[in-house]
Design an enzyme around this catalytic site. Structure first.
Site, mmCIF file in Angstrom:
data_model
loop_
_atom_site.group_PDB
_atom_site.id
_atom_site.type_symbol
_atom_site.label_atom_id
_atom_site.label_comp_id
_atom_site.label_asym_id
_atom_site.label_seq_id
_atom_site.Cartn_x
_atom_site.Cartn_y
_atom_site.Cartn_z
ATOM 1 N N ASP A 172 14.991 0.693 53.472
ATOM 2 C CA ASP A 172 15.455 -0.019 54.664
ATOM 3 C C ASP A 172 14.296 -0.674 55.400
ATOM 4 O OD1 ASP A 172 17.335 -0.975 56.404
ATOM 5 O OD2 ASP A 172 17.524 0.880 57.560
ATOM 6 N N HIS A 203 17.641 10.259 62.077
ATOM 7 C CA HIS A 203 17.492 10.661 60.679
ATOM 8 C C HIS A 203 16.059 10.576 60.192
ATOM 9 C CE1 HIS A 203 18.658 6.322 60.807
ATOM 10 N NE2 HIS A 203 17.584 6.204 60.025
ATOM 11 N N ARG A 239 10.353 2.284 70.755
ATOM 12 C CA ARG A 239 11.743 1.872 70.523
ATOM 13 C C ARG A 239 12.478 3.038 69.877
ATOM 14 N NH1 ARG A 239 14.438 -0.136 65.984
ATOM 15 N NH2 ARG A 239 16.006 -1.744 66.321
ATOM 16 N N LEU A 240 13.575 3.435 70.471
ATOM 17 C CA LEU A 240 14.368 4.542 69.939
ATOM 18 C C LEU A 240 15.473 3.978 69.062
ATOM 19 C CD1 LEU A 240 14.654 6.849 73.082
ATOM 20 C CD2 LEU A 240 12.980 6.947 71.226
ATOM 21 N N ASP A 241 15.283 4.106 67.756
ATOM 22 C CA ASP A 241 16.245 3.562 66.803
ATOM 23 C C ASP A 241 17.318 4.599 66.505
ATOM 24 O OD1 ASP A 241 16.829 1.372 64.720
ATOM 25 O OD2 ASP A 241 16.840 3.212 63.530
ATOM 26 N N GLU A 279 17.502 1.457 71.637
ATOM 27 C CA GLU A 279 18.072 0.288 70.957
ATOM 28 C C GLU A 279 19.526 0.570 70.611
ATOM 29 O OE1 GLU A 279 19.337 -2.086 67.442
ATOM 30 O OE2 GLU A 279 19.013 0.075 67.528
ATOM 31 N N LYS A 296 19.861 -9.834 55.181
ATOM 32 C CA LYS A 296 18.859 -9.879 56.250
ATOM 33 C C LYS A 296 17.560 -10.553 55.813
ATOM 34 C CE LYS A 296 20.549 -5.749 58.661
ATOM 35 N NZ LYS A 296 20.202 -4.404 59.184
#
Length: 793
Positions: A354, A392, A571-573, A614, A775
């Protein structure tokens, strides 16, 4: 709490710094009386738990804030309560006596500035003469002279940077001696030799101090909460501004050139150091003498928001092949001071899938980045935004690999979410070995993919356990060779070779071992299937169990890494997926989501980090406003679509309304045009009607963009994939205007690297990536030749 009256303020014992002018006033008394009840609340259990009933308090802050006075008063109140206290001054412990240390500070500043001029290639005879004249007048640190001497900006930048690497560090201060004193005290020492230091070289000596009846050392010191100090139980931050500090230094009259620009520079840097440590203070006292929390402190100091300067956004290999190539880009004269920050996407870490969002661990990728690269960005005054993925971790993470190796015996047995344990009592066990939750409990659950979000995991004993897996998963079976099968089944080589060929062909085609045609080898089916399953490998992202203390240790360690790399924003994904409970939607659960963010914020605050959660949600849902209302930065995911809408319709009414709302409601954002994902047009529901959104989507797709629906459900996917330049019809004027508007929008502007060069849709990259590669249309890696060409446009 009733505190005793003080009959004579001048009679109060003060610290042990020779010649220090400690002048206790009623204002100091009032402030100490506010602090003491909270201090006692924190101190009492520390004293009770310590084997010698001892503790250390650090009263720290700028030199104008009254550390000596407040520290003396707190010690007085402790002594009055029968708790022996001694006030120790940390100013006795620099490596150099004060005058020599002042000279060393100046030398470091001037040497760093001079080297910066040489490195920048702007040092010549004229600059040399001008600099010598400024130094002779003691004004070479004066920012106000940059207009008359433009080269001075470079000199100041590198001089300040060099000085910041000295102030409050082990180069300046003997932290080892301080820590040794505190450790000996805590170990029960009844007497210690403590240092005394005056202003002159010969004024250094030691005195034996009787501490037999002392339970608390009150360490009063600017650096009392420095990360290099160990053994402090209760750090107390007394807040002050550099201006107040300067006024206090004037009143003390201990320093030469108190009003010099260089002294002001030192105070500015010391204040920045104090502010960076504020998150670990147990008590913070405002200038007005009030107890305040960290958020209020940051607001009062103007530090609650990141700088408003532009932030470059890229993968570490978006420019050239490594992060070093991106560093070289921002070091070019054309981009000097263009960016204040950089958001480096998580492939900078040790990751597998990813494009970085499946993290194995938060060490730097040895293929893409080095700490030297990050230091080089810091040298350009560029701070970082980095990712912490809360929901995760990769199946290749050390924690999951330990679980695979040890099963229930693993210390990480509850680090991930055992699906059956989670749903125990809330469903029926299936023949496949997983619990099917009761229908009413999952009818409103949000799924990222078809079916239940589980990965069946083989344990060391051969049993299968389902684990929660919201995002990607892949099960892999390595090819088998005849000799393995001979050992496992007892077959002769020829038969094993035939069987191996059949198995490998089926496995390569995606079959599971139990589904392979074993005609002619049925007697060996159980052994063969078990052998193949024992060699099973996985790829994927496994959901973390936020109820596990080890997960919180993992979060803390990850934040330590990010802070160490130079991050200022994290940044909190995927945070909205992390809190889970039976019967909930398991996306943005309430109150679990806010409890999670609040706890992570506590970890981030102690490391001086600002959080940017986010999440994609429609304007109508108001999630952006909720996040902002809880004190977090939030993404402005509405701006990209609103700008396209305004430019295509030649009507900025809705855009202007959104700008007004940001200002009126105090919503603090990071905004962007393009980004690594796509253009979030469905987020605009509530700002635009569905018909207008459909027309926007049609406009972007007609210009070569892609829409991918979420597992077949129309309008469930939140992004349209295209470069922003192509979405604007590859019109240079529109892109320039869009960028100008973005830069003057409320919030911090984030700039996708490809937009710098007016990148077009990369359909070839989408085709190369295959299924799920939509993407890649906006992720073209640029060579150094591409950059050179782009900068010439």
């Amino acid at each position: 709490m009733d505190l005793p009256a003080i009959p004579d303020l001048k009679a109060i014992p003060t610290g042990d710094m020779p010649g220090d002018k400690v002048q206790i006033s009623e204002q100091h008394v009032a402030k100490a009386q506010v602090v003491f009840p909270r201090l006692w609340e924190l101190l009492e259990p520390v004293l009770a738990a310590h084997p010698h009933h001892r503790a250390v308090i650090a009263v720290h802050g700028g030199s104008g804030v009254g550390k000596s006075e407040i520290g003396s008063l707190l010690a007085y109140y402790l002594n009055e309560r029968g708790v022996g206290a001694y006030v120790m001054s940390g100013d006795n412990y620099p490596h150099r006596w004060p005058q020599a240390n002042d000279a060393e500070r100046l030398r470091i500043f001037q040497t760093g500035g001079l080297r910066g001029l040489v490195r920048a290639g702007i040092y010549d005879d004229q600059v040399r003469a001008e600099l010598a004249e400024l130094q002779a007048r003691n004004v070479d640190a004066d920012r106000g002279l940059v207009r008359d001497h433009p080269w001075l900006a470079t000199y100041l930048k590198w001089g300040r940077k060099a000085l910041a690497g000295y102030l409050g560090t082990q180069r300046e201060i003997d932290f080892d001696e301080v820590n040794g004193i505190l450790a000996a005290f805590r170990d029960g020492a009844s007497e210690l030799q403590l240092k005394r230091m005056g202003r002159a070289e010969h004024e250094v000596w030691y005195e034996a101090v009787d501490l037999a009846d002392t339970q608390v050392i009150v360490l009063e010191w600017t650096h009392g909460n420095n990360a290099n100090v160990t053994g402090v139980d209760v750090p107390i931050l007394l807040n002050s501004t550099p201006e107040e500090t300067l006024a206090h230094r004037r009143s003390r009259g201990r320093d030469a050139a108190t009003d010099s620009p260089f002294t002001t520079t030192v105070l500015d840097l010391e204040q920045a150091l104090l502010s960076s440590q504020a998150g670990t203070a147990s008590i913070i006292v405002s200038k007005a003498g009030e107890l305040i929390d960290l958020d209020t402190y940051l607001q009062q100091m103007g530090l609650d928001l990141p700088g408003a300067g532009p932030m470059l956004n890229a993968y570490p290999d978006s420019i050239g092949e490594r992060l070093a190539d991106l560093v070289a880009l921002v070091q070019r004269p054309e981009l000097e001071d263009a960016f204040e920050s950089a958001y480096l996407l998580p492939s900078i870490f040790n990751t597998d899938l990813d494009r970085g969002f499946s993290v194995i661990d938060y060490e730097l990728s040895d293929l893409l980045a080095t700490e030297q690269d990050l230091h080089a960005l810091t040298d350009e005054d560029i701070d970082l935004k980095l990712d912490l993925i809360l929901n995760h971790a990769s199946v290749l993470s050390p924690q999951f690999q330990d679980l695979l190796a040890k099963g229930p015996r693993s210390e990480y047995a509850d680090f991930f979410i055992d699906w059956n344990a989670f749903w125990d009592g809330h469903g029926e066990m299936t023949p496949e070995g997983y619990i099917q939750p009761d229908p009413e409990l999952i009818e409103d659950m949000f799924f990222r993919k078809p079916g239940l979000p589980i990965l069946m995991v083989r344990m060391p004993d051969g049993t299968e356990r389902p684990y929660w897996n919201t995002f990607y998963q892949q099960v892999l079976y390595p090819s088998v060779d005849p000799q393995e099968l001979m050992a496992a089944t007892g077959l002769q080589y020829g038969s094993a070779e035939v069987l191996a060929g059949r198995l490998n062909e089926a496995l390569d085609a995606g079959a599971r071992p139990g589904d392979v045609d074993l005609a002619g080898f049925e007697d060996h089916r159980e052994v063969v299937v078990d052998h193949l399953e024992s060699r099973r490998r996985y790829l994927g992202q496994m959901d973390l169990n936020i109820a596990s203390p080890l997960v919180w240790d993992f979060y803390a360690d990850a934040l330590d890494h990010l802070a160490g790399y130079g991050a200022s924003i994290v940044r909190l994904d995927a945070f909205a997926y992390a809190p889970k409970e039976p019967g909930a939607r398991n996306f943005l659960n309430e109150p679990g989501t806010w409890e999670l963010l609040d706890r992570v914020k506590g970890l981030a605050d102690r490391r001086g980090l600002k959080l940017l959660p986010e999440i994609h949600a429609t304007y109508a849902e108001g999630t952006h406003e909720t996040i902002a209302g809880k004190g977090f930065l939030t993404y402005d995911f509405f701006l990209p679509g609103l700008l396209i809408h305004a430019l295509e319709r030649k009507d900025a009414t809705t855009l202007r309304r959104w700008i007004g709302e940001l200002l009126d409601k105090g919503i603090h954002t990071v905004n962007m045009l393009g980004c690594h994902d796509g253009i979030p047009l469905l987020d605009l529901r509530g700002l635009l009607d569905d018909g207008e959104i459909d027309r926007l989507i049609e406009t972007v797709t007609s210009r070569g963009g892609f829409v991918k629906d979420l597992h077949g459900q129309k309008k469930m996917y939140y992004q349209v994939n295209a470069t922003y330049y192509s979405a604007l019809g590859e019109d240079d004027r529109k892109l320039l205007l869009a960028r100008a508007i973005q830069l003057f929008m409320p919030g911090k502007p984030q700039v996708w690297y490809l937009d710098l060069f007016a990148g077009r849709n990369d359909h070839a990259a989408v085709e190369r990536a295959g299924s799920g590669g939509h993407k890649e249309i906006n992720r073209t890696n640029l060579t150094t030749a591409d950059v050179e060409e782009g900068l010439r446009k």
